[in-house]
Design a protein around this motif. Structure first.
Motif, short mmCIF file in Angstrom:
data_model
loop_
_atom_site.label_atom_id
_atom_site.label_comp_id
_atom_site.label_asym_id
_atom_site.label_seq_id
_atom_site.Cartn_x
_atom_site.Cartn_y
_atom_site.Cartn_z
N TYR A 1 9.12 12.17 -4.22
CA TYR A 1 8.01 11.46 -3.59
C TYR A 1 6.85 11.32 -4.55
O TYR A 1 6.25 10.26 -4.66
N GLU A 2 6.51 12.40 -5.24
CA GLU A 2 5.36 12.38 -6.15
C GLU A 2 5.60 11.50 -7.38
O GLU A 2 4.66 10.98 -7.94
N LYS A 3 6.84 11.36 -7.77
CA LYS A 3 7.15 10.48 -8.90
C LYS A 3 7.25 9.02 -8.46
O LYS A 3 7.27 8.12 -9.30
N GLY A 4 7.30 8.79 -7.17
CA GLY A 4 7.42 7.43 -6.66
C GLY A 4 8.85 6.93 -6.65
O GLY A 4 9.09 5.74 -6.45
N ASP A 5 9.81 7.83 -6.85
CA ASP A 5 11.22 7.43 -6.86
C ASP A 5 11.76 7.20 -5.45
O ASP A 5 12.78 6.55 -5.28
N ARG A 6 11.06 7.76 -4.47
CA ARG A 6 11.54 7.68 -3.08
C ARG A 6 10.33 7.68 -2.15
O ARG A 6 9.32 8.30 -2.43
N LEU A 7 10.46 6.99 -1.02
CA LEU A 7 9.40 7.00 0.00
C LEU A 7 9.81 7.89 1.16
O LEU A 7 10.97 7.90 1.56
N PRO A 8 8.86 8.64 1.73
CA PRO A 8 9.19 9.51 2.86
C PRO A 8 9.47 8.70 4.13
O PRO A 8 8.89 7.63 4.33
N GLY A 9 10.33 9.23 4.96
CA GLY A 9 10.61 8.63 6.27
C GLY A 9 9.59 9.11 7.28
O GLY A 9 8.64 9.82 6.96
N ALA A 10 9.80 8.75 8.54
CA ALA A 10 8.84 9.07 9.60
C ALA A 10 8.66 10.58 9.77
O ALA A 10 7.53 11.08 9.86
N ARG A 11 9.75 11.34 9.81
CA ARG A 11 9.67 12.79 9.97
C ARG A 11 8.90 13.41 8.81
O ARG A 11 8.03 14.25 8.99
N GLU A 12 9.23 12.98 7.60
CA GLU A 12 8.58 13.52 6.41
C GLU A 12 7.11 13.15 6.35
O GLU A 12 6.27 13.96 5.94
N LEU A 13 6.76 11.93 6.80
CA LEU A 13 5.34 11.55 6.85
C LEU A 13 4.58 12.45 7.82
O LEU A 13 3.44 12.85 7.54
N ARG A 14 5.20 12.77 8.96
CA ARG A 14 4.55 13.67 9.91
C ARG A 14 4.34 15.05 9.29
O ARG A 14 3.24 15.61 9.36
N PRO B 1 0.80 -1.22 0.00
CA PRO B 1 0.00 0.00 0.00
C PRO B 1 0.83 1.28 0.00
O PRO B 1 0.42 2.28 -0.55
N GLU B 2 2.05 1.22 0.58
CA GLU B 2 2.86 2.43 0.61
C GLU B 2 3.34 2.86 -0.77
O GLU B 2 3.77 3.99 -0.96
N ARG B 3 3.22 2.00 -1.75
CA ARG B 3 3.58 2.38 -3.12
C ARG B 3 2.59 3.39 -3.69
O ARG B 3 2.88 4.05 -4.66
N GLY B 4 1.44 3.54 -3.04
CA GLY B 4 0.44 4.51 -3.48
C GLY B 4 0.63 5.90 -2.87
O GLY B 4 -0.15 6.82 -3.16
N ILE B 5 1.66 6.07 -2.05
CA ILE B 5 1.90 7.36 -1.41
C ILE B 5 2.06 8.45 -2.47
O ILE B 5 1.52 9.55 -2.32
N ALA B 6 2.77 8.16 -3.53
CA ALA B 6 3.02 9.17 -4.57
C ALA B 6 1.71 9.73 -5.11
O ALA B 6 1.52 10.94 -5.19
N GLU B 7 0.80 8.84 -5.48
CA GLU B 7 -0.48 9.28 -6.04
C GLU B 7 -1.32 10.01 -5.01
O GLU B 7 -1.93 11.04 -5.31
N ARG B 8 -1.37 9.50 -3.79
CA ARG B 8 -2.17 10.17 -2.75
C ARG B 8 -1.60 11.55 -2.41
O ARG B 8 -2.35 12.51 -2.21
N LEU B 9 -0.29 11.65 -2.36
CA LEU B 9 0.36 12.92 -2.08
C LEU B 9 0.02 13.94 -3.17
O LEU B 9 -0.39 15.06 -2.88
N ARG B 10 0.17 13.55 -4.41
CA ARG B 10 -0.13 14.43 -5.55
C ARG B 10 -1.61 14.82 -5.56
O ARG B 10 -1.97 15.99 -5.73
N GLN B 11 -2.49 13.84 -5.32
CA GLN B 11 -3.93 14.07 -5.33
C GLN B 11 -4.32 15.09 -4.26
O GLN B 11 -5.04 16.06 -4.53
#
Length: 145
Positions: free
Chosen positions: A61-74, A16-26
Motif C-alpha cells: 500500500y505504501e509503495k502504491g503497488d496496491r490499493l486497499p479494499g473496503a475492509r482495509e480502508l476501515r 485522488p485514490e492514487r495518493g493513498i500511499a503517500e497519505r498512509l505513509r505520512q
C-alpha cells in the motif's frame, strides 16, 4: 504544451485514490508507528477475527503497488485515526468535524494515555479515546520493561 505543463496536467488529473500511499505513509510517521506496529494496531480494530493487515500488504500500500479494499480502508482509518475520506481523497468532507477531532487528539496528547484512562473511564465509545488506548497498548509492547 511543454513537458512540464503536461506533467502538471497529468498530476492534476490523477485519481485522488492514487495518493493513498503517500497519505498512509505520512500519517503512520506522524503517529511514530513502524509498519510492523501499524499491522498490530490494525488487528486491534478487527472485530470479526484477530487478523489485521499484514506487514507485506502494508508495504505494498505504501509503495502504491496496491490499493486497499473496503475492509482495509476501515482498519487503516480506525488505526490511523483519520476518516476514510481523508485516506481516499486527501481532505475531509466536514471541516468542523475534523477540527473537533483535532482538538480531541490534542487534548488526549496533553492528558496522556494513563491520565485519560483515569479521567474518562466510561468514554470508550469515543473514537479518539479508544484510539489512544489501543495506540498505548501497541507502544507499550515496543518499549522494553
Amino acid at each position: 504544451m511543454n513537458n512540464d505543463e503536461k506533467q502538471e496536467l497529468a498530476n492534476l488529473l490523477q485519481e485522488p485514490e492514487r495518493g493513498i500511499a503517500e497519505r498512509l505513509r505520512q500519517r503512520r510517521k506522524e503517529l511514530d508507528l513502524s509498519v510492523e506496529e501499524l499491522s498490530v494496531l490494525t488487528s486491534k480494530f478487527e472485530y470479526a477475527s484477530a487478523e489485521g493487515i499484514s506487514v507485506p500488504t502494508l508495504y505494498r500500500y505504501e509503495k502504491g503497488d496496491r490499493l486497499p479494499g473496503a475492509r482495509e480502508l476501515r482498519l487503516l482509518s480506525d488505526s490511523l485515526n483519520v476518516s476514510p475520506n481523508w485516506l481516499i481523497l486527501g481532505h475531509e468532507w466536514d471541516s468542523d468535524l475534523q477540527e473537533d477531532a483535532d482538538i480531541g487528539r490534542k487534548l488526549l496528547a496533553l492528558l496522556g494515555t494513563a491520565t485519560a484512562r483515569e479521567r474518562l473511564p466510561n468514554r470508550s465509545a469515543n473514537r479518539d479515546f479508544a484510539h489512544g488506548i489501543k495506540m498505548g497498548q501497541v507502544k507499550e509492547k515496543k518499549e522494553p520493561s
